[in-house]
Motif scaffolding. Structure first.
Motif, PDB file in Angstrom:
ATOM      1  N   GLU A   3     -31.856   9.292   3.618  1.00  0.00           N
ATOM      2  CA  GLU A   3     -33.142   8.484   3.468  1.00  0.00           C
ATOM      3  C   GLU A   3     -33.021   6.796   3.709  1.00  0.00           C
ATOM      4  O   GLU A   3     -31.748   6.223   3.794  1.00  0.00           O
ATOM      5  CB  GLU A   3     -33.815   8.511   2.184  1.00  0.00           C
ATOM      6  N   LYS A 131     -29.568   8.845  -2.710  1.00  0.00           N
ATOM      7  CA  LYS A 131     -30.508   8.464  -1.758  1.00  0.00           C
ATOM      8  C   LYS A 131     -30.059   8.279  -0.297  1.00  0.00           C
ATOM      9  O   LYS A 131     -30.375   8.827   0.603  1.00  0.00           O
ATOM     10  CB  LYS A 131     -31.456   7.225  -1.966  1.00  0.00           C
ATOM     11  N   ARG A 135     -27.660  14.786   4.116  1.00  0.00           N
ATOM     12  CA  ARG A 135     -28.339  15.848   3.647  1.00  0.00           C
ATOM     13  C   ARG A 135     -28.236  16.907   4.605  1.00  0.00           C
ATOM     14  O   ARG A 135     -28.101  16.771   5.905  1.00  0.00           O
ATOM     15  CB  ARG A 135     -29.821  15.462   3.324  1.00  0.00           C
TER      16      ARG A 135
END
Length: 310
Positions: A3, A131, A135
């Motif tokens: 992110e 964060k 991913r």
């Protein structure tokens, strides 16, 4: 993909307050590493990492009081790089005027907190680590069962969402349906969460999209969970071979972290929710030192010994 994290996000999630430069909170943070610029305060910049959040604690602030105005302003300006996201001052300490001046010149926000350096460092590292971690998206469902994050995978249409819905009705909590975003929390833990667009939502064939939180309440959902095990649903066929004793040692490997993986055959009439619930309880018992397989072996050995004596 990781992110994008802005300084504003850091302020809102780690008990920080804006001391100066509130108009610069849209600066982007690109790394979860935090710097304690002790050596830099002495003028040593050979290994300075300007793209990190710079944390000033009692050591740095007390040392700055021994420096002249010109010396401290020169150091502060060197630290206030174009890449520097923010300065953080811990323990409720007053920020030196020289740092305020240098930060304003470079349009860098200064943040403060009453927390100690070690505490705010841990808070920021945990938040940014989650964060900014890489991913991987996995097709499946993640459910919190008795505190264990159970990742349910399988072919499309095998019944993952319907099984998860039954688990929610039995008092467990949905984390993500259809797509699970997984990131590495540390060397041993993987954490899963739902993509923002699917948060608290579930698709049930023939019914459509349902809002689990709206239907079953806030206690039926979780924002994220550490993944403890993977149950893979497979269609039962006469030719298929399944591990009946549950000790095959299969794993699901993501980012180099191995998660125990168990294949669960799907067949008409099998209550998958109860089976998965039992599998989670059995896994929890094993992690606490109780192994039903060992008990079976002991009982078998005892029976063989008794029959041998007769």
């Amino acid at each position: 993909m990781a992110e994008v994290v802005k300084v504003q996000d850091l302020v809102e999630n780690t008990r920080l307050e804006v001391v100066a430069g509130s108009e610069y909170l849209d600066r982007v943070i690109t790394t979860g590493d935090i710097s304690r610029p002790g050596l830099e305060m002495t003028g040593y910049f050979s290994y300075y990492a300007p793209n990190r959040v710079q944390l000033l604690g009692i050591t740095e602030i007390s040392f700055s009081k021994r420096m002249s105005h010109d010396e401290l302003l020169m150091i502060a300006r060197k630290m206030a790089s174009e890449e520097t996201p923010a300065f953080v001052v811990s323990t409720g300490l007053n920020v030196p005027d020289e740092f305020i001046q240098a930060a304003e010149e470079a349009k860098i926000p200064i943040l403060g907190t009453k927390l100690t350096s070690s505490r705010i460092l841990a808070n920021m590292t945990y938040f940014l680590g989650g964060k900014l971690a890489q991913r991987q998206s996995v097709h499946g469902v993640l459910v919190d069962i008795y505190g264990l994050g159970v990742l349910i995978t399988g072919d499309s249409g095998v019944g993952k969402s319907e099984t998860a819905l039954e688990l929610v009705r039995r008092g467990h909590r949905l984390v993500a349906d259809d797509r699970v975003d997984i990131y590495q929390q540390d060397e041993e833990r993987l954490v899963g969460e739902a993509p923002a667009i699917l948060n608290h939502l579930m698709e049930i064939r023939g019914v459509g999209i349902i809002d689990v939180m709206n239907l079953y309440g806030a206690g039926a959902v979780r924002s994220h969970a550490t993944i403890s095990m993977n149950l893979h649903l497979e269609t039962w066929t006469p030719e298929a071979k399944f591990d009946r004793l549950g000790n095959a040692g299969d794993v699901l490997s993501i980012f180099g972290v191995d998660i125990p993986r168990f294949a669960v055959p799907v067949r008409t009439g099998r209550n998958l929710a109860i089976i998965i619930e039992a599998a989670a309880m059995n896994f929890r018992a094993k992690s606490m030192g109780y192994d039903a397989m060992k008990k079976f072996d002991n009982n078998l050995n005892k029976l063989i010994a008794e029959n041998s004596e007769n």
